[in-house]
Structures are given as structure tokens and as C-alpha cells.
Motif scaffolding. Structure first.
Motif, PDB file in Angstrom:
ATOM      1  N   TYR A  59     -15.696  19.212  42.892  1.00 25.49           N
ATOM      2  CA  TYR A  59     -15.961  18.005  43.382  1.00 25.49           C
ATOM      3  C   TYR A  59     -16.377  17.877  44.987  1.00 25.49           C
ATOM      4  O   TYR A  59     -15.902  18.770  45.367  1.00 25.49           O
ATOM      5  CB  TYR A  59     -14.892  16.875  42.959  1.00 25.49           C
ATOM      6  N   SER A  60     -17.175  16.993  45.176  1.00 22.80           N
ATOM      7  CA  SER A  60     -17.269  16.769  46.631  1.00 22.80           C
ATOM      8  C   SER A  60     -16.157  16.552  47.241  1.00 22.80           C
ATOM      9  O   SER A  60     -15.729  17.110  48.681  1.00 22.80           O
ATOM     10  CB  SER A  60     -18.160  15.542  46.590  1.00 22.80           C
ATOM     11  N   GLN A  61     -14.822  15.944  46.812  1.00 19.49           N
ATOM     12  CA  GLN A  61     -13.927  15.632  47.568  1.00 19.49           C
ATOM     13  C   GLN A  61     -13.190  16.955  47.664  1.00 19.49           C
ATOM     14  O   GLN A  61     -12.221  16.962  48.545  1.00 19.49           O
ATOM     15  CB  GLN A  61     -12.946  14.582  46.734  1.00 19.49           C
ATOM     16  N   THR A  62     -13.262  17.986  46.887  1.00 20.14           N
ATOM     17  CA  THR A  62     -12.184  19.070  47.033  1.00 20.14           C
ATOM     18  C   THR A  62     -12.980  20.274  47.883  1.00 20.14           C
ATOM     19  O   THR A  62     -12.419  21.244  47.801  1.00 20.14           O
ATOM     20  CB  THR A  62     -12.131  19.594  45.562  1.00 20.14           C
ATOM     21  N   ARG A  63     -14.161  19.874  48.267  1.00 13.88           N
ATOM     22  CA  ARG A  63     -14.829  20.774  49.207  1.00 13.88           C
ATOM     23  C   ARG A  63     -13.981  21.269  50.397  1.00 13.88           C
ATOM     24  O   ARG A  63     -13.316  20.231  51.133  1.00 13.88           O
ATOM     25  CB  ARG A  63     -16.052  20.529  49.645  1.00 13.88           C
ATOM     26  N   GLY A  64     -13.829  22.478  51.040  1.00 11.87           N
ATOM     27  CA  GLY A  64     -13.005  22.913  52.029  1.00 11.87           C
ATOM     28  C   GLY A  64     -13.561  22.074  53.265  1.00 11.87           C
ATOM     29  O   GLY A  64     -12.487  21.797  54.127  1.00 11.87           O
TER      30      GLY A  64
END
Length: 396
Positions: free
Chosen positions: A359-364
Motif C-alpha cells: 500500500y502507499s501507506q506502507t512504503r518505507g
């Protein structure tokens, strides 16, 4: 500051609003109420800039954010939409968010103003204003009591620990304490613990009277807490290449108990489950951007497993360790991963590691945070900090 996520037992009455009223200083709470019930669901929601620069957490019934200037925003567990707001009441930057289950309160502090919101009604519950020149430094809450550390200047004056009844804001006691900047306030089983970078002190939660201090021979640069456990490790703020031995402390006497081993690398952060599994992120002293999570069984005094990681947030939910896949893992990056606390990353079958979709929220690059709502929700919530947003997703 590591967050203490707690559960609220009864269904919450929250106020219905729309996304446009999120967290702005002049926002007003809507006037109608709605009983929110039913399970958590998967959703994504955009945060206002004030929420994104503040702190978020969750109860079993809603997500709560404290804005960077001291307001509150409540969001539905069903779809992430704003259900109530409490406008900001000060100027400055908040020092975090404390959630108290016993009295359904969210608490934050900005400069010298301590504020509490009622989670059931979505309204301001009470507020405290310090004398001019004093400011709040750290927050904690447990068992119906809010703990707030305040000082005029922590480098030249000893901080004062205030205990306040969460339900109505009644001051209970205050005591001068020794405290190390960056350390958490921890409370459980009728005691509150503070650490000054060398020793740990336990006080009675009802009176503030000191009931135990750690022995002078036990070095405690940093205190990791969780469940009903206390573990001293080397400081994540240390610039050295050697670190103090890892020591588990008896919460009653603060004397050392058997501990699995010394840490090999720099301890950066850790979580402890209710049944005594410590998972500690350790990295090289010069670069904490990559290292390993090490799991230790504190009750059986042994190391369980380890896994490579890039520095990331973590929590514990449903008997599993929850974190993010390494940012440099091209095959499986940008995902939430859960690992069985006892079996570890090499487990198979029902205990095998499980991953979410990307998901976009879980990108580093979002520097995400993950927290688990209290209760048996079956979900976790990820907060993306670079581009402020939240995502509720089923626990993998």
C-alpha cells in the motif's frame, strides 16, 4: 515515543461530522450523535497536515489523533471518516497522545497546556494550564490516572511528575523526579516508573511515594516496557560502540532478574508482549538504518529468533509480531508482515509469517507507524507520515 494502545470496553457515542472539519484550529464539533458499533473494516483516509504532524492511536471503537497544536480528531472504525473534533486550545507542538481505557479519555499537551477529550461524547473533558515558563515534557496514562512530566527547564531544573485523575482532571499528587529526556512514563499494577538514564524509580500510583529503586550496580540507560515487564538496555541515543548489559527488572523490587543475553549491537527500540516475549531492534552504532529484530523469551531466559530489518515501527497483536518488510527487499517491500512470536520467521503452516498487500501507506519513504486497536478487532492501523494518511487493514 512509543505509544500504549488500550481498549475501551463499552460502545462509544461519537459525534457525526464531515471530512472538511478535520483538526483545524477553528473547527467546531458537530451537534448530533450516533452510536458506533460493529466490527472494524478496511479503509484508507487522508489526514490533515495538523493530524499528520501530531500523534494517532486507537481504542477498540475508533481512531483518535491529537493534532500538532493540541486539538483532537475522532475517526470511525468502520470507514475512517471524522466523527468528532475538539478544536485546538493552545500554541506550540504536542508531545504525544495518551489513551486511557478506564475513563474513556484522550490526553495531549502543548507547551504548558494539558487537555483531555471525552471519547464517548467527542467533547473537551478538562484542561490544565501550567504557570508561565513551565512546559510539559512527557505523558502516560493507566488505570484511570494521567501522568504528566513538567518543568521550567529540564536541563537546569528537576522535572515534576503530576498525577491527575483521568475522569475529571482532579490533581492527585506531584513529586520532583529524576528523568532522562526521551524516556517514557510507564504505569501498571498500581505503580508508575521513571528512568533517569542510570536508575529506575517506582512510585505508588495513589500517593507518589517512592516504593523501590533499582540497585546502583544495575546500569539502565534506557527502559523498554510492555505487558508487565521492565527491561534495561543500552540507550538508543548513545554515540558509543559498547552498550550496557540487557537486564530484566522485577517490577516489585526493581532488582535484576535472569536475562537472555547482552545485546551485540545498538538497541534502538523494542516491544514486549503480555506473555513476556521481547522483540528488540538492534543495529550498528554508526548507522541504525539496517539491523535485526531479535526475539527473547523473558520467562524462559532464552533467545528465540532474529530477522533482518530496516529501521521501522512495530507492535504486537494477536500473538504475533507486526512490523514492515525491509525497504530494500525488492520482492516483498512496502508490506506489513506478521511473525509468530514463538516460532519466528522460519515457521511453517499456521505459524508461518504472513504479509499484506503493498500500500502507499506502507512504503518505507512514508516512515510509517503501525498500531493495534485494543480488543479483538482483527485489524491494524498504519499511519503514513510523509503524505499524511491512515489505512486500516486486516491483520495478515
Amino acid at each position: 515515543m512509543k505509544r500504549r494502545i488500550v481498549a475501551v470496553g463499552a460502545a462509544l457515542l461519537v459525534l457525526v461530522g464531515c471530512a472538511g472539519n478535520a483538526a483545524s484550529g477553528g473547527a467546531k464539533s458537530p451537534a448530533t450523535s450516533l452510536s458506533v458499533s460493529g466490527p472494524w473494516r478496511a479503509w484508507a483516509a487522508t489526514l490533515s497536515s495538523q493530524e499528520a504532524h501530531g500523534s494517532c492511536g486507537a481504542t477498540a471503537h475508533q481512531v483518535v489523533c491529537a493534532t500538532d497544536v493540541g486539538g483532537f480528531v475522532g475517526r470511525s472504525r468502520a470507514d475512517g471518516r471524522i466523527t468528532w473534533t475538539v478544536p485546538a486550545g493552545g500554541h506550540g507542538k504536542n508531545i504525544g497522545l495518551a489513551l486511557d481505557a478506564a475513563d474513556e479519555r484522550a490526553v495531549t499537551a502543548v507547551a504548558g497546556v494539558l487537555r483531555a477529550a471525552n471519547l464517548r461524547t467527542g467533547t473537551q473533558a478538562w484542561t490544565h494550564q501550567l504557570p508561565t515558563g513551565r512546559t510539559y515534557l512527557a505523558l502516560g496514562a493507566a488505570e484511570g490516572v494521567v501522568y504528566a512530566l513538567e518543568a521550567s527547564d529540564p536541563f537546569t531544573h528537576a522535572p515534576v511528575l503530576d498525577a491527575i485523575r483521568a475522569s475529571d482532571g482532579t490533581p492527585l499528587w506531584h513529586r520532583t523526579v529524576a528523568w532522562m529526556t526521551g524516556e517514557h512514563l510507564t504505569a501498571f499494577r498500581g505503580r508508575v516508573y521513571t528512568a533517569d538514564g542510570t536508575r529506575v524509580t517506582a512510585r505508588d500510583a495513589r500517593t507518589g511515594v517512592t516504593v523501590a529503586t533499582s540497585p546502583t550496580g544495575v546500569e539502565c540507560p534506557h527502559l523498554v516496557t510492555g505487558g508487565h515487564y521492565l527491561v534495561c538496555t543500552g540507550s538508543p541515543y548513545s554515540a558509543g560502540d559498547t552498550f550496557a548489559p540487557m537486564r530484566r527488572l522485577d517490577p516489585a523490587t526493581l532488582r535484576p532478574l535472569p536475562t537472555p543475553r547482552n545485546t551485540a549491537d545498538k538497541p534502538v527500540r523494542g516491544v514486549i508482549s503480555d506473555n513476556g516475549i521481547l522483540v528488540l531492534y538492534e543495529a550498528g552504532a554508526e548507522d541504525t538504518g539496517a539491523g535485526n529484530w531479535f526475539a527473547y523469551d523473558l520467562e524462559k531466559d532464552r533467545r528465540l529468533w532474529s530477522t533482518y530489518a530496516t529501521e521501522a515501527d512495530a507492535t504486537v497483536a494477536d500473538g504475533r509480531f507486526v512490523t514492515f518488510t525491509p525497504r530494500n527487499d525488492r520482492a516483498a517491500r512496502d508490506r506489513v508482515i506478521t511473525i509468530d512470536l514463538h516460532a519466528g520467521p522460519q515457521a511453517t503452516g499456521t505459524a508461518a509469517p504472513r504479509m499484506s498487500a503493498a500500500y502507499s501507506q506502507t512504503r518505507g519513504g512514508e516512515y510509517p507507524l503501525v498500531f493495534a486497536p485494543g480488543g479483538d478487532t482483527g485489524h491494524v492501523v498504519v499511519m503514513a507520515r510523509t503524505h499524511g494518511s491512515l489505512r486500516s487493514l486486516p491483520l495478515p
